[in-house]
Design a protein around this motif. Structure first.
Motif, PDB file in Angstrom:
ATOM      1  N   PRO A 162      -4.316   4.589  -1.676  1.00 32.57           N
ATOM      2  CA  PRO A 162      -5.327   5.030  -0.533  1.00 32.57           C
ATOM      3  C   PRO A 162      -6.540   5.512  -0.865  1.00 32.57           C
ATOM      4  CG  PRO A 162      -2.886   6.016  -0.155  1.00 32.57           C
ATOM      5  CD  PRO A 162      -3.141   5.390  -1.541  1.00 32.57           C
ATOM      6  N   GLY A 207      -4.792   0.953   1.563  1.00 27.67           N
ATOM      7  CA  GLY A 207      -3.487   1.544   0.976  1.00 27.67           C
ATOM      8  C   GLY A 207      -2.466   1.464   2.174  1.00 27.67           C
ATOM      9  N   HIS A 208      -2.886   0.638   3.184  1.00 26.63           N
ATOM     10  CA  HIS A 208      -1.738   0.363   4.266  1.00 26.63           C
ATOM     11  C   HIS A 208      -1.170  -0.992   4.274  1.00 26.63           C
ATOM     12  CE1 HIS A 208      -2.291   4.196   6.600  1.00 26.63           C
ATOM     13  NE2 HIS A 208      -3.809   4.267   6.116  1.00 26.63           N
ATOM     14  N   GLU A 209      -1.716  -1.854   3.284  1.00 21.44           N
ATOM     15  CA  GLU A 209      -1.416  -2.982   3.228  1.00 21.44           C
ATOM     16  C   GLU A 209       0.109  -3.364   3.060  1.00 21.44           C
ATOM     17  OE1 GLU A 209      -5.523  -2.402   1.410  1.00 21.44           O
ATOM     18  OE2 GLU A 209      -3.428  -1.327   1.050  1.00 21.44           O
ATOM     19  N   PRO A 233     -10.663   8.746   6.078  1.00 22.25           N
ATOM     20  CA  PRO A 233      -9.580   7.592   5.775  1.00 22.25           C
ATOM     21  C   PRO A 233     -10.108   6.453   6.209  1.00 22.25           C
ATOM     22  CG  PRO A 233      -8.724   9.421   7.168  1.00 22.25           C
ATOM     23  CD  PRO A 233     -10.170   9.635   7.157  1.00 22.25           C
ATOM     24  N   GLY A 274       0.753  -1.247   0.131  1.00 24.27           N
ATOM     25  CA  GLY A 274      -0.076  -0.172   0.028  1.00 24.27           C
ATOM     26  C   GLY A 274       0.875   1.387   0.227  1.00 24.27           C
ATOM     27  N   ASP A 275       0.315   2.212  -0.721  1.00 22.17           N
ATOM     28  CA  ASP A 275       1.143   3.378  -0.790  1.00 22.17           C
ATOM     29  C   ASP A 275       1.383   4.032   0.605  1.00 22.17           C
ATOM     30  OD1 ASP A 275       1.415   3.224  -3.350  1.00 22.17           O
ATOM     31  OD2 ASP A 275       0.125   4.669  -3.950  1.00 22.17           O
ATOM     32  N   TYR A 276       0.397   3.731   1.494  1.00 25.62           N
ATOM     33  CA  TYR A 276       0.703   4.399   3.023  1.00 25.62           C
ATOM     34  C   TYR A 276       1.395   3.312   3.884  1.00 25.62           C
ATOM     35  CZ  TYR A 276      -2.082   8.716   1.924  1.00 25.62           C
ATOM     36  OH  TYR A 276      -2.517   9.872   1.412  1.00 25.62           O
ATOM     37  N   SER A 277       2.061   2.062   3.493  1.00 25.18           N
ATOM     38  CA  SER A 277       2.456   1.313   4.268  1.00 25.18           C
ATOM     39  C   SER A 277       3.404   1.630   4.923  1.00 25.18           C
ATOM     40  CB  SER A 277       2.701  -0.033   3.420  1.00 25.18           C
ATOM     41  OG  SER A 277       3.886   0.105   2.628  1.00 25.18           O
ATOM     42  N   GLY A 278       4.285   2.678   4.706  1.00 23.75           N
ATOM     43  CA  GLY A 278       5.734   3.257   5.011  1.00 23.75           C
ATOM     44  C   GLY A 278       6.675   2.639   4.297  1.00 23.75           C
ATOM     45  N   TYR A 279       6.633   1.737   3.241  1.00 24.79           N
ATOM     46  CA  TYR A 279       7.693   1.088   2.341  1.00 24.79           C
ATOM     47  C   TYR A 279       7.362   1.532   1.087  1.00 24.79           C
ATOM     48  CZ  TYR A 279       7.915  -2.066   6.338  1.00 24.79           C
ATOM     49  OH  TYR A 279       8.271  -2.493   7.614  1.00 24.79           O
ATOM     50  N   LYS A 300      -8.593   1.820   5.861  1.00 23.73           N
ATOM     51  CA  LYS A 300      -7.244   1.120   5.876  1.00 23.73           C
ATOM     52  C   LYS A 300      -6.700   0.768   4.526  1.00 23.73           C
ATOM     53  CE  LYS A 300      -7.577  -0.480  10.604  1.00 23.73           C
ATOM     54  NZ  LYS A 300      -6.417   0.366  11.350  1.00 23.73           N
TER      55      LYS A 300
END
Length: 112
Positions: free
Chosen positions: A69, A102-104, A98, A34-39, A100
Motif C-alpha cells: 500500500p 495496494g488494493h489490487e 490513502p 495487493g496487501d490491502y486486497s483482503g486476500y 488505491k
C-alpha cells in the motif's frame, strides 16, 4: 478461508483460457495481489497446489506479485509507504492520504 473460492476461480479462468486455445496445460499464472486486497497470498499458494490437482493447471507455476500500500503526500504528491503510527511524508514532512495502490487483485497473465 475465503481464499479457497477465489483460488478455485483463478484455476477455472486459467483452464478456460487454455481450452480456448486448445492448450494441453497451463504452464504459468501471474497474479497481482495487493496487501490491502483482503486476500492472503500464502493461502492462495497453499490452496492452489491442492485445487489444481487433476486439472490443466496441475503443473503450473503460480507467481504472485505483492503490491504494498502507498500513501500520497497532500503537499508534494510523492507516493510513499506508510511507517507504523505515522502518515508523514519522508520527503517534505506533509501528511499522506490513502490511495488505491495496494488494493489490487487480478490475473496479470496466463502462459499456456
Amino acid at each position: 478461508m475465503h481464499e479457497y473460492p477465489i483460488t478455485k476461480r483463478i484455476i477455472e479462468i486459467s483452464q478456460e483460457h487454455a481450452n480456448k486455445y486448445n492448450a494441453k496445460e497451463v504452464k504459468q499464472i501471474n497474479l497481482v495481489v495487493g496487501d490491502y486486497s483482503g486476500y492472503v497470498a500464502s493461502s492462495i499458494e497453499l490452496y492452489f497446489g491442492i485445487i489444481a490437482e487433476g486439472t490443466l493447471c496441475e503443473n503450473a507455476k503460480l507467481n504472485i506479485k505483492r503490491i504494498k500500500p502507498m500513501l500520497k503526500c497532500n503537499e508534494c504528491d510523492m507516493l510513499f509507504e506508510r511507517k507504523p503510527f505515522s502518515f508523514e511524508c519522508p520527503s517534505c514532512g506533509g501528511q499522506g492520504s490513502p490511495t488505491k495502490i495496494g488494493h489490487e487483485f487480478y490475473i496479470e497473465s496466463i502462459e499456456i
